[in-house]
Structures are given as C-alpha cells and as structure tokens.
Design a protein around this motif. Structure first.
Motif, mmCIF file in Angstrom:
data_model
loop_
_atom_site.group_PDB
_atom_site.id
_atom_site.type_symbol
_atom_site.label_atom_id
_atom_site.label_comp_id
_atom_site.label_asym_id
_atom_site.label_seq_id
_atom_site.Cartn_x
_atom_site.Cartn_y
_atom_site.Cartn_z
ATOM 1 N N ILE A 16 0.811 -0.926 0.082
ATOM 2 C CA ILE A 16 -0.074 0.271 0.115
ATOM 3 C C ILE A 16 0.781 1.290 0.095
ATOM 4 O O ILE A 16 0.505 2.268 -0.668
ATOM 5 N N THR A 17 1.964 1.284 0.805
ATOM 6 C CA THR A 17 2.736 2.449 0.817
ATOM 7 C C THR A 17 3.263 2.864 -0.718
ATOM 8 O O THR A 17 3.698 3.716 -1.013
ATOM 9 N N LEU A 18 3.900 1.576 -1.126
ATOM 10 C CA LEU A 18 4.455 1.695 -2.304
ATOM 11 C C LEU A 18 3.480 2.171 -3.318
ATOM 12 O O LEU A 18 3.915 3.222 -4.179
ATOM 13 N N VAL A 19 2.174 1.808 -3.393
ATOM 14 C CA VAL A 19 1.273 2.357 -4.466
ATOM 15 C C VAL A 19 0.990 4.074 -4.386
ATOM 16 O O VAL A 19 0.924 4.657 -5.066
ATOM 17 N N VAL A 20 1.046 4.105 -2.962
ATOM 18 C CA VAL A 20 0.693 5.682 -2.614
ATOM 19 C C VAL A 20 1.985 6.543 -3.003
ATOM 20 O O VAL A 20 1.867 7.648 -3.421
ATOM 21 N N VAL A 21 3.173 5.983 -2.715
ATOM 22 C CA VAL A 21 4.385 6.685 -3.188
ATOM 23 C C VAL A 21 4.412 6.881 -4.635
ATOM 24 O O VAL A 21 4.885 7.953 -5.246
ATOM 25 N N VAL A 22 4.240 5.854 -5.510
ATOM 26 C CA VAL A 22 4.475 6.169 -6.597
ATOM 27 C C VAL A 22 3.184 7.213 -7.418
ATOM 28 O O VAL A 22 3.523 7.680 -8.310
ATOM 29 N N ALA A 23 1.803 6.717 -6.820
ATOM 30 C CA ALA A 23 0.737 7.850 -7.181
ATOM 31 C C ALA A 23 1.213 9.240 -6.957
ATOM 32 O O ALA A 23 0.995 9.991 -7.683
ATOM 33 N N PHE A 24 1.663 9.444 -5.483
ATOM 34 C CA PHE A 24 2.154 10.788 -5.349
ATOM 35 C C PHE A 24 3.300 11.301 -6.451
ATOM 36 O O PHE A 24 2.952 12.214 -7.031
ATOM 37 N N GLY A 25 4.183 10.544 -6.629
ATOM 38 C CA GLY A 25 5.234 10.935 -7.443
ATOM 39 C C GLY A 25 4.832 11.104 -8.979
ATOM 40 O O GLY A 25 5.365 12.162 -9.444
ATOM 41 N N ILE A 26 3.993 10.286 -9.312
ATOM 42 C CA ILE A 26 3.297 10.687 -10.780
ATOM 43 C C ILE A 26 2.601 12.012 -10.965
ATOM 44 O O ILE A 26 2.793 12.713 -11.769
ATOM 45 N N PHE A 27 1.874 12.048 -9.980
ATOM 46 C CA PHE A 27 1.002 13.592 -9.892
ATOM 47 C C PHE A 27 1.898 14.701 -9.653
ATOM 48 O O PHE A 27 1.793 15.667 -10.233
ATOM 49 N N TYR A 28 2.843 14.676 -8.589
ATOM 50 C CA TYR A 28 3.922 15.760 -8.334
ATOM 51 C C TYR A 28 4.700 16.093 -9.596
ATOM 52 O O TYR A 28 4.632 17.294 -10.056
ATOM 53 N N LEU A 29 5.143 15.004 -10.101
ATOM 54 C CA LEU A 29 5.998 15.166 -11.308
ATOM 55 C C LEU A 29 5.360 15.731 -12.668
ATOM 56 O O LEU A 29 5.723 16.437 -13.425
ATOM 57 N N LYS A 30 3.962 15.527 -12.654
ATOM 58 C CA LYS A 30 3.243 15.694 -13.868
ATOM 59 C C LYS A 30 3.058 17.363 -13.527
ATOM 60 O O LYS A 30 3.314 18.167 -14.580
ATOM 61 N N ARG A 31 2.766 17.926 -12.471
ATOM 62 C CA ARG A 31 2.550 19.148 -12.175
ATOM 63 C C ARG A 31 3.956 20.061 -11.987
ATOM 64 O O ARG A 31 3.727 21.347 -12.333
ATOM 65 N N GLN A 32 4.996 19.357 -11.930
ATOM 66 C CA GLN A 32 6.239 20.068 -11.488
ATOM 67 C C GLN A 32 7.214 19.800 -12.633
ATOM 68 O O GLN A 32 8.397 19.661 -12.425
ATOM 69 N N ALA A 33 6.840 19.830 -13.960
ATOM 70 C CA ALA A 33 7.769 19.783 -15.004
ATOM 71 C C ALA A 33 8.842 20.804 -14.991
ATOM 72 O O ALA A 33 8.393 21.869 -14.905
ATOM 73 N N PRO A 34 10.047 20.239 -15.269
ATOM 74 C CA PRO A 34 11.112 21.381 -15.189
ATOM 75 C C PRO A 34 10.787 22.522 -16.202
ATOM 76 O O PRO A 34 10.230 22.344 -17.224
ATOM 77 N N PRO A 35 11.234 23.700 -16.158
ATOM 78 C CA PRO A 35 11.089 24.779 -16.915
ATOM 79 C C PRO A 35 11.930 24.721 -18.108
ATOM 80 O O PRO A 35 13.010 24.255 -18.065
#
Length: 144
Positions: A16-35
C-alpha cells in the motif's frame, strides 16, 4: 477467527505504501515539469511523429534487379549493402544509388546464400555479416 501472520501484514502495508508513493510521484512530477522542458521535447516529438520520407529508390542492374531486399546496411565507405533475398545475393550501391557490385548465389557453401534476410557492415576493411534463414546462419565475409 483465522490468524494472519505478521509478515503478511507487513507485506500488505509495504504494498500500500509503495502504491501511494508511486501515485504521489506521478502526480507531483506531472505538475512540476522542469522549466524549458517543452523547448526540448517539442522538436523531438515533431521529428518522431513525422512519417518516414523516401530519400532514394534503388532498383539494381537490369540483369539482376532487386527482388525482396530484406536487409540494408551502410558501410563505413558510405556504400549501401543490400541483402537481396529472392536473388540469394548481396548487392552493393554507392550513396547515390549507382550499382557497383554483387556477389553470391543460391546454396550453402562458400560464397553462396540461402535467402539472406539481414546484413551488417562494419570496420575500415569492409567486413560484412550476412544473416540467412533456416538453419539460422550468420556468415562473415571479409573484404566486402
């Protein structure tokens, strides 16, 4: 009531922890694309999404036109080497498509091919490796 092993509970918790971390990482990186990333990705996507363009047609000499050319390689000398499958030979062209040479005939002996399907040319002296069908053979030819 059935007892659950401690190791099973730990594995479920880690999953469950792994799924949460991966989901958070995907959403975070999607919003925080490098300029400036779009400036790098856009030209590459334009090139990748374009259909291939025909640079040159090569037919072979009138006495032995290409029939089922399945393998193509460009050597260090900028010559184009074609594994001509139906003719059981290798044909060589210059970079402008002018026919230069051919070698091979039907068979399984020295200098013979049985339906060549691939070719690799490398090295400064022009070493060619030709791949043929059943039994799967790779024949190395020097001075190609």
């Amino acid at each position: 009531m059935k007892k659950i092993k401690l190791s099973t509970l730990i594995n479920i918790g880690l999953g469950i922890t792994l799924v949460v971390v991966v989901a958070f990482g995907i959403f975070y990186l999607k919003r925080q694309a490098p300029p400036g990333l779009e400036n790098v990705v856009a030209p590459v996507q334009r090139v990748i999404n374009q259909p291939p363009r025909n640079v040159r047609n090569i037919y072979g000499p009138p006495s032995s036109p290409l029939r089922a050319p399945l393998g193509v390689a460009v050597g260090p000398d900028n010559r184009v080497y074609v594994a001509d499958s139906d003719n059981n030979q290798v044909q060589v062209f210059d970079r402008n498509g002018k026919w230069l040479a051919k070698w091979g005939k039907l068979g399984r002996g020295q200098g013979e091919f049985y339906y060549p399907v691939g070719i690799l040319v490398r090295g400064s002296i022009g070493v060619a490796s030709v791949v043929m069908v059943g039994p799967y053979v790779v024949r190395r030819l020097s001075g190609a």
